[in-house]
Design an enzyme around this catalytic site. Sequence first.
Site, mmCIF file in Angstrom:
data_model
loop_
_atom_site.group_PDB
_atom_site.id
_atom_site.type_symbol
_atom_site.label_atom_id
_atom_site.label_comp_id
_atom_site.label_asym_id
_atom_site.label_seq_id
_atom_site.Cartn_x
_atom_site.Cartn_y
_atom_site.Cartn_z
ATOM 1 N N HIS A 248 0.837 -1.212 0.000
ATOM 2 C CA HIS A 248 0.000 0.000 0.000
ATOM 3 C C HIS A 248 0.874 1.266 0.000
ATOM 4 C CE1 HIS A 248 -2.741 3.110 1.412
ATOM 5 N NE2 HIS A 248 -1.938 3.303 2.444
ATOM 6 N N HIS A 253 1.337 5.511 -1.918
ATOM 7 C CA HIS A 253 1.852 6.809 -1.458
ATOM 8 C C HIS A 253 3.078 7.318 -2.215
ATOM 9 C CE1 HIS A 253 -0.754 7.403 2.012
ATOM 10 N NE2 HIS A 253 -0.615 6.125 2.295
ATOM 11 N N GLU A 293 -5.414 9.703 1.384
ATOM 12 C CA GLU A 293 -5.790 8.290 1.270
ATOM 13 C C GLU A 293 -6.886 8.046 0.224
ATOM 14 O OE1 GLU A 293 -4.251 5.814 2.396
ATOM 15 O OE2 GLU A 293 -3.117 6.533 4.113
ATOM 16 N N SER A 312 -3.965 1.876 -4.585
ATOM 17 C CA SER A 312 -3.379 0.573 -4.265
ATOM 18 C C SER A 312 -4.466 -0.481 -4.025
ATOM 19 C CB SER A 312 -2.465 0.684 -3.044
ATOM 20 O OG SER A 312 -3.212 1.072 -1.909
HETATM 21 FE FE FE2 Z 1 -1.860 5.055 3.668
#
Ligand code: FE2
Length: 420
Positions: A248, A253, A293, A312
């Site tokens: 993730h 990110h 997010e 993701s």
């Molecule tokens: Fe995160």
Amino acid sequence: MLRMKDGMGALGRILKTIENYKGVVNHLETRPSKTEGILFDVLINVNMSRANLLLLIRALRQSSSFVGVNLLTENNLSAKDPWFPRHASDLDSCNHLLTKYEPELDMNHPGFADKDYRERRKTIAEIAFAYKYGDPIPYIEYTESENQTWSRVYNTVLDLMPKHACIEYRRAFALLQADKIFVTERIPQLEEMSSFLRKHTGFTLRPAAGLLTSRDFLASLAFRIFQSTQYVRHGNSPYHTPEPDCIHELLGHMPLLADPGFAQFSQEIGLASLGASDSEIEKLSTVYWFTVEFGLCKENTQVKAYGAALLSSYGELLHAISDKPELRPFDPATTSVQPYQDQEYQPIYYVAESFEDAKDKFRRWVSTMSRPFEVRFNPHTERVEVLDSVSSLETLVTQLNTELLHLNNALNKIKAKRFC
Ligand SMILES: [Fe+2]
């Protein structure tokens, strides 16, 4: 003194949190509570540093919604002394976990019944706990099955990204492929990713043992440091993980942290969190949730994803761009108080006009927060400076004058060239 609303189930987690904060429990006793709505009162006598006690109190307050804990006495410690990290090395004290999703403690975790998986997680978590500022990030020898889990998720991202990810993400993704950091066969190492980010935006990584408290996680962003997990989700559940894992972090990110506009936005959320009250931290982490997010943004006439949890996660990305959820314009004042889902897909997403627009709105909203001082990050010293005195402002003014001089000289030279 703690008051347990939901019985004694959370006590194990609380003791683990105390241990994480390097506290030693000297005495512990419990009794049925006489207060309505409270099942037990728990007296815990701990030996720990004052700074860590303050952090512990904050962490317990933050986690009270799930552990059912209220703090009865705190010796007036937290109100007077708003500790926050002033230098990047202070982040060595900001690695406190929210233990809600740990595979050892959460029966619904895909790795709960897998002893080998839990051992593996523990080994990698130890590396993060032992990490100190300035250390190179330890190399993890990922197993074949961990690399396969990565490949499966990576291939879904390759499928969806061209159509649904924002241009900033696609651009950085291509650079990561060109540098052979993003390849199908193996999980990138945090150290190589950290060097890549440093080159592009000055962001760096440090290993985290799990999901951190919001205060600790946001504080690190102020220093352009992203605390990243290094373990991999359970192999039986490649497309879902209840807590952040390195797949993730790396796929969601990292590409955007290599984009200057997004890096600046992330740092500003971090700077706003330093010395903020508990309720403001809650608001900032909600803004973080709906932007970093789960954020969507406009690109010409289309809506694209920039949120890491969307980029993701195959399933949630398709849900976000379908006609099922409600899309609202990003507005920090309302976004920051919007309740969110951490178990199912979001029913609401917020759409930013652009990162620049999101930053502008965010800055205006932050200026209404209660903190009675301003802070800025000095990248040369890796120190956060508190701008609360005339002398600190004088230094800033001198620096700004130098920058303005450079700007002016550059403009004059460009103009001179034009007329040559
Ligand atoms: Fe995160």
